[in-house]
Scaffold this active site. Structure first.
Site, PDB file in Angstrom:
ATOM      1  CD  GLU A 197      -2.756  -1.243  -0.136  1.00 42.50           C
ATOM      2  OE1 GLU A 197      -2.906  -0.201  -0.801  1.00 42.50           O
ATOM      3  OE2 GLU A 197      -3.235  -2.330  -0.470  1.00 42.50           O
ATOM      4  CG  HIS A 214      -7.179  -6.175  -7.183  1.00 44.56           C
ATOM      5  ND1 HIS A 214      -8.166  -5.224  -7.377  1.00 44.56           N
ATOM      6  CD2 HIS A 214      -6.430  -5.733  -6.143  1.00 44.56           C
ATOM      7  CE1 HIS A 214      -8.019  -4.264  -6.480  1.00 44.56           C
ATOM      8  NE2 HIS A 214      -6.983  -4.540  -5.721  1.00 44.56           N
TER       9      HIS A 214
END
Length: 541
Positions: free
Chosen positions: A346, A437
């Site tokens: 992240e 993803h």
């Protein structure tokens, strides 16, 4: 009657092909007029047919005959090059269509000049070019996309407030908010054609209002919305929030108020006053910072000392973690904050935001996700914490308690992700912003092969180690990728980065041969074969 209907349909198809010059997921004929010599490496955008990558042989100038070295600055050299060759990239008037976004210089003295394409002063979504200029002002490479098709109008009919309301109505309906609970950025005029980002839709160049919509109370929603500035309909929208960090750590105490109550900061490096989630989020944020500092000399997310803010225990059983564009938020459901690779993943989304700024959409979004997986896993293997057993070495999220791993870089198909461009698992629909993803598996597999080696798809690769691979990809991330880059761009620029870095950090020409083997093994320079072309209306027989 059927014969007449068939003739009419054929005429309609011809008309559509003229009005919408697009071949979905197929190669448009490359520009046959390119003036470069045969030893220059070229590739072409699959839809525009224009050059999207050029580099000279063996690190030499693209065109040694041009006198760019005598010009005053790298920007002047880059502009002179594009003045000569811009039409082959899709530029009609290079002197009027290019605005410098930024310049950066690497340790070898090469300058990377990043241009935004504009038309009548209006920026074009995904229209960016990067020119690499050597220390003697020779142009060594140029890459990126330019839009050759201009809009019919450059004056809006729809007002900014009308665009703002349309965008807020869309997001309110889509996510179940009240419009009054949303805020937007100031609408700005842009030009958009789906061809540059590779998403669905007719290849029509439109004048649009561009804005972002997000809730007043921080939530994992930051919707990019493009509103047609002439007709008022939504042209494109997708959520730019990825799904997980920073070095001032808070707890939301199961509320949705952010950033929450302070738990620890840099004066408490091990977050001794925090619970396991706060301790882990704080510690792994420091590890990620140190990895970037040690291997890349980078000072935080923005390379200017940005504070790493994290909030744990967000919501009640909130089963996610995300980078909001400002801070990291860890839900109270599952142990995302306990996984070091998730934290570095992240944090890397933040680095991407400040560097290549890849769109979170289709192939550029898949690259965005994969780059976060790459640095997440490299940091995981480097810091000596968490579970690093051989059987879980390349898993993403293996330390997330209550949930477990959710991607596998060694074997992406174990989680239904493609391991090459022609894989049956390649995601083709608009869901998940075009499979960001899922389709990250292509580059994930390539990086695994580059790092550890192996045999795959007829290629045998000798691994070069994560230290070299990280340095190659960091140059790609910071100096070479444009915001709308696709896998073909990544293929070309990884090779260029390796060639540029040869002779530094132990990187050799032999290493670059192995990097190419890995890229070829996953077919990164090919188009996905599992995705059907855009359909036209059925014609009666």
């Amino acid at each position: 009657m059927k014969k007449k209907a068939f003739i009419v349909c054929i005429l309609l198809l011809v008309l559509i092909s003229v009005l919408f010059p697009h071949k979905a997921l197929s190669q448009t004929d490359p520009d046959p007029t390119v003036p470069f010599k045969e030893d220059v490496q070229l590739s072409f955008h699959p839809e525009t047919g224009k050059i999207n990558f050029v580099t000279g042989p063996g690190g030499k100038p693209v065109d040694p005959s041009q006198g760019f070295r005598f010009l005053a600055s790298p920007e002047t050299a880059a502009r002179s090059f594009l003045s000569s060759y811009g039409s082959h990239f899709g530029l009609e008037k290079p002197s009027e269509e290019l605005v410098v976004i930024r310049e950066s210089k690497d340790e070898m003295g090469h300058t990377f000049v990043r241009f935004q394409q504009v038309y009548e002063g209006i920026p074009i979504v995904g229209g960016e070019l990067i020119v690499q200029v050597g220390s003697a002002n020779d142009v060594l490479s140029a890459s990126g996309e330019a839009l050759p098709w201009k809009p019919a109008a450059t004056q809006p009919v729809i007002t900014p407030e009308e665009a703002r309301q349309a965008a807020m109505d869309l997001v309110a309906k889509h996510y179940g908010y009240e419009a009054s609970a949303l805020k937007t950025t100031e609408p700005a005029l842009w030009i958009y054609n789906p061809a540059l980002l590779g998403g669905p839709g007719p290849r029509i160049t439109s004048l649009v209002w561009r804005l972002e919509v997000e809730p007043l109370e921080l939530q994992p929603v930051r919707e990019l919305v493009l509103v047609d500035a002439v007709k008022g309909h939504i042209v494109l929208n997708f959520n730019q929030v990825d799904s997980s960090l920073y070095r001032q750590t808070y707890t939301a105490n199961n509320s949705t108020s952010l950033p929450g109550t302070p738990v620890c900061n840099e004066s408490d490096p091990f977050c001794s006053s925090g619970d396991p989630h706060a301790k882990a989020a704080h510690t792994y944020a420091g590890d990620a910072y140190n990895f970037y500092l040690y291997y890349h000399g980078r000072d935080s997310i923005d390379n200017a000392g940005m504070i790493l803010n994290s909030t744990v225990h967000y919501g009640s059983n909130y089963q996610n973690a995300y980078w909001s564009g400002l801070q990291m938020v860890y839900g109270d459901g599952f142990g995302f904050a306990l996984a070091d690779d998730v934290i570095a993943h992240e944090l890397t989304h933040g680095v991407t935001q400040f560097e290549s700024n890849l769109y979170y959409y289709y192939q550029s979004g898949a690259i965005n996700e994969s780059l976060s997986d790459v640095w997440g896993e490299f940091m995981d293997q480097w810091n000596g914490k968490g579970n690093d057993a051989p059987e879980v070495k390349w898993l993403i999220g293996e330390d997330v308690t209550g949930y477990g791993a959710f991607r596998d870089m060694r074997s992406p198909t174990n989680f239904g992700n493609p391991n090459k461009m022609t894989s049956e698992y390649y995601w083709c629909s608009e869901e998940d912003a075009g499979g960001v993803h899922t389709n990250s598996g292509v580059n994930n597999k390539a990086v695994y092969l580059m790092t550890d080696g192996g045999s795959f798809n007829g290629k045998t690769i000798t691994g070069i180690g994560y230290q070299k691979v990280a340095r190659i990809y960091y140059k790609v991330q910071t100096d070479l990728l444009t915001s709308g880059a696709d896998y073909l761009d990544l293929y070309n620029n990884v090779l260029l980065a390796c060639s540029t870095l040869t002779g530094s950090n132990g990187i050799t020409a032999g290493d670059c041969a192995q990097v190419k083997n890995a890229l070829d093994a996953v077919e990164m320079n090919q188009q996905p074969t599992s995705c059907a072309a855009n359909d036209v209306s059925f014609c009666p027989g």
